[in-house]
Each structure stands twice: as structure tokens, then as C-alpha cells.
Design an enzyme around this catalytic site. Sequence first.
Site, PDB file in Angstrom:
ATOM      1  N   SER A 255      -5.230   1.302  -1.476  1.00  0.00           N
ATOM      2  CA  SER A 255      -6.223   1.212  -2.550  1.00  0.00           C
ATOM      3  C   SER A 255      -6.853   2.564  -2.840  1.00  0.00           C
ATOM      4  O   SER A 255      -6.977   3.403  -1.961  1.00  0.00           O
ATOM      5  CB  SER A 255      -7.331   0.235  -2.163  1.00  0.00           C
TER       6      SER A 255
ATOM      7  N   LYS B  40      -5.655  -6.802   1.606  1.00  0.00           N
ATOM      8  CA  LYS B  40      -5.697  -6.050   0.340  1.00  0.00           C
ATOM      9  C   LYS B  40      -5.967  -6.995  -0.835  1.00  0.00           C
ATOM     10  O   LYS B  40      -6.696  -6.654  -1.770  1.00  0.00           O
ATOM     11  CB  LYS B  40      -4.373  -5.293   0.113  1.00  0.00           C
TER      12      LYS B  40
ATOM     13  N   HIS C  82      -9.553  -7.712  -0.836  1.00  0.00           N
ATOM     14  CA  HIS C  82     -10.203  -6.508  -1.378  1.00  0.00           C
ATOM     15  C   HIS C  82     -10.205  -6.572  -2.906  1.00  0.00           C
ATOM     16  O   HIS C  82     -11.212  -6.341  -3.560  1.00  0.00           O
ATOM     17  CB  HIS C  82      -9.462  -5.245  -0.896  1.00  0.00           C
ATOM     18  N   ASN C  83      -9.055  -6.904  -3.474  1.00  0.00           N
ATOM     19  CA  ASN C  83      -8.967  -6.949  -4.937  1.00  0.00           C
ATOM     20  C   ASN C  83      -9.828  -8.063  -5.523  1.00  0.00           C
ATOM     21  O   ASN C  83     -10.453  -7.883  -6.569  1.00  0.00           O
ATOM     22  CB  ASN C  83      -7.509  -7.129  -5.372  1.00  0.00           C
TER      23      ASN C  83
ATOM     24  N   GLU D 154     -13.173  -6.833  -5.526  1.00  0.00           N
ATOM     25  CA  GLU D 154     -13.237  -5.847  -6.629  1.00  0.00           C
ATOM     26  C   GLU D 154     -13.519  -6.585  -7.955  1.00  0.00           C
ATOM     27  O   GLU D 154     -14.392  -6.180  -8.728  1.00  0.00           O
ATOM     28  CB  GLU D 154     -11.899  -5.114  -6.668  1.00  0.00           C
TER      29      GLU D 154
HETATM   30  C1  6PG Z   1      -6.846  -0.622  -5.911  1.00  0.00           C
HETATM   31  C2  6PG Z   1      -6.797  -1.587  -7.069  1.00  0.00           C
HETATM   32  C3  6PG Z   1      -5.436  -1.738  -7.645  1.00  0.00           C
HETATM   33  C4  6PG Z   1      -5.318  -2.781  -8.762  1.00  0.00           C
HETATM   34  C5  6PG Z   1      -6.116  -2.488  -9.965  1.00  0.00           C
HETATM   35  C6  6PG Z   1      -5.793  -3.343 -11.161  1.00  0.00           C
HETATM   36  O1  6PG Z   1      -7.212  -1.106  -4.866  1.00  0.00           O
HETATM   37  O2  6PG Z   1      -6.570   0.575  -6.061  1.00  0.00           O
HETATM   38  O3  6PG Z   1      -7.187  -2.854  -6.620  1.00  0.00           O
HETATM   39  O4  6PG Z   1      -4.623  -2.097  -6.575  1.00  0.00           O
HETATM   40  O5  6PG Z   1      -3.997  -2.849  -9.125  1.00  0.00           O
HETATM   41  O6  6PG Z   1      -7.447  -2.590  -9.668  1.00  0.00           O
HETATM   42  O7  6PG Z   1      -6.036  -4.694 -10.960  1.00  0.00           O
HETATM   43  P1  6PG Z   1      -6.161  -5.685 -12.208  1.00  0.00           P
HETATM   44  O8  6PG Z   1      -5.193  -5.216 -13.257  1.00  0.00           O
HETATM   45  O9  6PG Z   1      -5.809  -7.033 -11.710  1.00  0.00           O
HETATM   46  O10 6PG Z   1      -7.568  -5.560 -12.689  1.00  0.00           O
END
Ligand code: 6PG
Length: 483
Positions: free
Chosen positions: A130, A185, A188-189, A192
Amino acid sequence: MTKLADIGLIGLAVMGENLVLNMESKGYTVAVYNRTVEKVDKFIKGRGAGKNFIGAHSIKELCASLEKPRKVMMLVKAGQPVDDFIDLIIPHLEEGDIIIDGGNSHFPDTIRRTKYVESKGLLYIGTGVSGGEEGALKGPSMMPGGSPAAWPAVKDIFQSVAAKVEDGSPCCDWVGEDGAGHFVKMVHNGIEYGDMQIICEAYQLMKEMLGMSSDEMHEVFKEWNKGDLDSYLIEITRDILGYKEDGEALVEKILDTAGQKGTGKWTGVSALDLGIPLTLIGESVFARCLSAQKDLRVEASKVIEGPKVKFEGDKAQMINDLKDALFGAKIISYAQGYNLMMEAAKEYNWNLNYGGIALMWRGGCIIRSVFLADIKKAFDKNPTLANLLLDPYFKGKVEKAQAGWRRVCATALSYGIPVPALTSALCYFDGFRSERLPANLLQAQRDYFGAHTYERIDKPRGEFFHTNWTGRGGDTASTTYDV
Ligand code: 6PG
């Protein structure tokens, strides 16, 4: 004889290119390959010029240029391409060699691939990476899982390229067997998505209810980034709000339909599968879905009326309340995300280190924040903490935040401004701290129409009862089982 490479990488797109430059800058020799081989030559002559890279024009050449045990890392599109590359790589490896997937793969695929690759006498790692382009180059957060025997061979490389926290600890450690790294991970997303959604809800309230300009909001986010909310996502929001195109805030010219690549959805699906109330992240995924129905919303906005009220309260107080609402909801989101990981650990037999995960997320990744240092402390103090809300520090913080958070939700609802993540988190908080919920009535309803039985408060747990509520049904109860 020319020096062999320490690691090989397949996939010279943005992430791959930056990650290999990072590895090389730490003293490693890296062999690189890309399906469109012109990219290899372009990279070797361009950003890779004069550096310790070996350009390979085939997978065979790539594998032949590696030190043993060979380590081949793929940074390719998740899904079928990963399976295809695994099959192309396997014939060129020997027992004990390692295949690494650094993409956003779905964890059940990583569980399956670990078994498959191990059945060929090889080792497998599925690692979350990430931090986007900049993170890959300067220090990402890395969450590796897979075959435990592979970890000692890649540990030094991974930990030296990963981001470091203040005391020098790397934001990378072994997560667990098979799909554990990609699961963490994925969570984590999901987090996010949640952090982004609550920030967006605060922005909409400031803009539409308080009538604030982007410059004013920029100042608020600047302040927020100095306290409890100090984080990468608050920081970039501050910068986005301050960014101008032809003298006007660019953010206001961007179409309001959110994209998503699926990792937030996977987190929600996994929570439903495991029976964990992951409400804030779930609402964040649905908020993106609703935003994507732009044409329908435009049509509806012309015909459906909402409340017409003007904010007459104390603006400064509301901004302060918003800060509390964000912080309270953020605590809930992480509490829910951690509960999901705890349940997954039981289901998939992973021995997850929750403090260690907070440390991996502390730097380098998209959700990095000062807040994660306190989560680490909470789990260091009590490694079997059942819910973050039961940690004395977070309990105190959330109790302090709740008054402002409640005012924000109540005001937003009366103004007709949608705040699904902030409100659902508050409802979870109230549900979690309730000794009694109305599920007694729900059980009665189930028993009434389907003889699904219920337990009683005046009898021991595990004893089930059925009542013939109408006098018309029989005494036969249905079997009791829970999904
Ligand atoms: C990271 C991000 C990455 C992810 C983008 C886009 O940890 O660097 O999580 O892995 O691909 O954030 O995610 P979305 O297109 O689903 O918003």
C-alpha cells in the site's frame, strides 16, 4: 560471470517501476520483465539507466538471472493474469524457489494459489503493498502472507524497502499463512473507504449546511491535521481543497460519481460471510454505489423535495463537533475492522498479531495516521482485547466525542444531508453499549411465523422454546441453526 539478481519483478507499470527503483536504491540487484517487452528496454535506458537492473526479455531469462532461492515477484492486474503468470513461471523454478504476488488479489485466490504453488514444491507469498506510486518508491506498507518458509528469504528485502516509523521499525512483518496478508490488505482498503467517506460527509456538511468556501475548509483540515485526526487522508484533503485551476477550486469541477475496484466490496462481503457488523465500511461502499447512480439522482432531485432549512446555529461549535464526529466514527470503523480480522483469524486458522498490523499501517500506506500508534499500544497492552471500544484510552476518547458527534448526526438528518457512515457508526456504538436490544421481539416474530424457537432470560442459554402463539399452529418447532 555477471552478478545474479537478488529478486525478479514482472510488471513494469507504475507500482512495479517504483518498487524496483526503491529496491535498487537499497542495494539490491533487480531483474525486470514485462509482457510488452519494449517496456523493459525503455525502463533500462530510462529511469533504470546506470543502475543495478538486469533487463529480461522472457520469463525464462528472468528466472535464469536470479540468485537461489529464486524470488519472482508479480505486480500485475489481480485475477486471471496472476494465475496465468504463475503457470508461466513454474517451469523455470526449482524446489524452494518463491513466487510473490504483490497485487490487490482477493484472499481466497491467495489461499488457493498458496496450496497450488506449494504442491509443485515451491513457496508462495501474497503480499499487500500500500501507498500508491509514491509509497512504492519511497517506502510502502507491506503485508506479506503465504508459505511461512518463504519469509526468511524475503524478509530483508521487504523490510528494507518498506516505510519506517519514528523509531526505525519497518511497516512490514509476516502476517500469517496463505491468504492472511491479502486479507489484512483487504481490510486496510475497507478502512480506507470508511475514512474517505466520513471525510466526504464532513466536507458536504461544511459546504452545504455551513456554506463554507473551499479556502475555509482547507484551513479547517489544516487544523485537524495537527491533532487526533492527523493522517495522510486528512492531509491530502487539505491539499485538494486548496488546489486551484484558473483561480477556482478544482474539486468543485469533478463529477460526483465514485469509482471502485472492489476491495471495499470484498471487505463487506467477508463481514457478511463471517457475521461481523462492519457497518461503517458497508455504508461507505453503498455510498459509492449511490453516487454512481448520477442520472437517476439528477432526475430525483428535480421531483422530490427535502427539508428547506437554513443553518442558524453556532458555526464554530459545529466545526468542532464535526471533528469529534470524525474521530468517534473513525474509532468505530477500526473497532469493526479489527473485529473482522479477529473472526477471520478463527475461521482461517491465522495467528494474527493485531499490534503488529497497526504498526504495518502506521506508515507508508493510505490509512497511515498517528491514531494507529494508539491502536498498537492498546493491543500491546492487551493482545486479546475483544473490541477496541473496551480499551480504556479509546473508551475515554469515544465517550468524549459522542456529544458533538450526536449533534452532527441529528443536525445533518434534520437538514436532509446524507451522512450514512457517521450515523451508522453512531448506531453501532449505541447498539454495542446496550445491554438489551429489541432482538427479543425479533425472536418472537420468527417463532410466531416459522416456529424458529427462542431462548428465555429466565432459563439457561442453549434451551430453546416454541410457543403456539395463535392457538392454530402445532407444537412442532423447526430446528435451530445459525448461519
Ligand atoms: C493502497 C490503495 C490501493 C487501491 C486504491 C484504489 O493501499 O495503495 O488501497 O491499493 O487500489 O486505493 O482503490 P479503489 O479504486 O477501490 O478506490
